[in-house]
Design a protein around this motif. Structure first.
Motif, PDB file in Angstrom:
ATOM      1  N   THR A  17       1.094  -1.091  -0.027  1.00 39.44           N
ATOM      2  CA  THR A  17       0.281   0.056   0.174  1.00 39.44           C
ATOM      3  C   THR A  17       0.865   1.101  -0.049  1.00 39.44           C
ATOM      4  OG1 THR A  17      -1.667  -1.224   1.056  1.00 39.44           O
ATOM      5  CG2 THR A  17      -1.932   1.325   1.356  1.00 39.44           C
ATOM      6  N   SER A  18       0.798   2.306  -0.819  1.00 39.71           N
ATOM      7  CA  SER A  18       1.487   3.531  -1.045  1.00 39.71           C
ATOM      8  C   SER A  18       1.778   4.134   0.451  1.00 39.71           C
ATOM      9  CB  SER A  18       0.887   4.438  -2.073  1.00 39.71           C
ATOM     10  OG  SER A  18      -0.273   4.886  -1.540  1.00 39.71           O
ATOM     11  N   ASN A  19       0.811   4.286   1.289  1.00 42.59           N
ATOM     12  CA  ASN A  19       1.115   5.099   2.642  1.00 42.59           C
ATOM     13  C   ASN A  19       1.111   3.897   3.682  1.00 42.59           C
ATOM     14  OD1 ASN A  19      -1.659   4.193   2.286  1.00 42.59           O
ATOM     15  ND2 ASN A  19      -2.416   6.189   3.341  1.00 42.59           N
TER      16      ASN A  19
END
Length: 152
Positions: A17-19
């Motif tokens: 997940t990007s964050n």
């Protein structure tokens, strides 16, 4: 009076997940992610078991749950950057968390996290359960927990 047994399920998060780091770790000094929030709750509640949930992702040969727990333990001293940990003796907290933590490795989605965690809670006589996740995910966690446990 008999002590209430407390269990905490800290839900997993896809490792790509990007964050991811913001969701799992947070942003010091005020925004706790899932892992520090679960740790803080475990300390406050004197929890008997802290389960780290897992999904379908893997990184460096570790399932989400083991990766998250490892990340927490490797960065434990950095918890002091969060206001809520300023007065907590981190060495004692780390020993406590290490002794009660269980990483799930079989679950691949939220419903399965709830089912497997529920089995562990039942086996350990847990009578009070907390779920820890992110605001956008906690409603699904609650829905899935209600569906699983209300069906029994």
């Amino acid at each position: 009076m008999k002590k209430e047994k407390v269990g905490i399920l800290s839900h997993g998060c896809h490792l790509f997940t990007s964050n991811w780091q913001e969701l799992i770790w947070g942003i010091p000094p005020d925004k706790l992610g899932r892992a520090p929030r679960a740790l803080l709750l475990a300390l406050k509640e004197n929890a008997d078991v802290l389960i780290f949930g897992s999904g379908s992702s893997e990184k460096d040969g570790m399932k989400e749950s083991k990766y998250i727990l490892n990340f927490l333990l490797c960065n434990f001293s950095d918890l002091k950057e969060f206001k809520e940990f300023e007065s907590i003796p981190l060495r004692t907290a780390e020993r406590f968390i290490t002794s009660i933590s269980v990483p799930l490795v079989l679950s691949r989605k939220t419903t399965e996290e709830v089912v497997y965690a529920g089995r562990i809670f039942a086996a350990r006589g847990v009578t009070k359960v907390w779920q820890v996740s992110s605001p956008f995910h906690i409603f699904r966690c609650y829905r899935d927990a209600m569906a699983v446990f209300m069906a029994d």
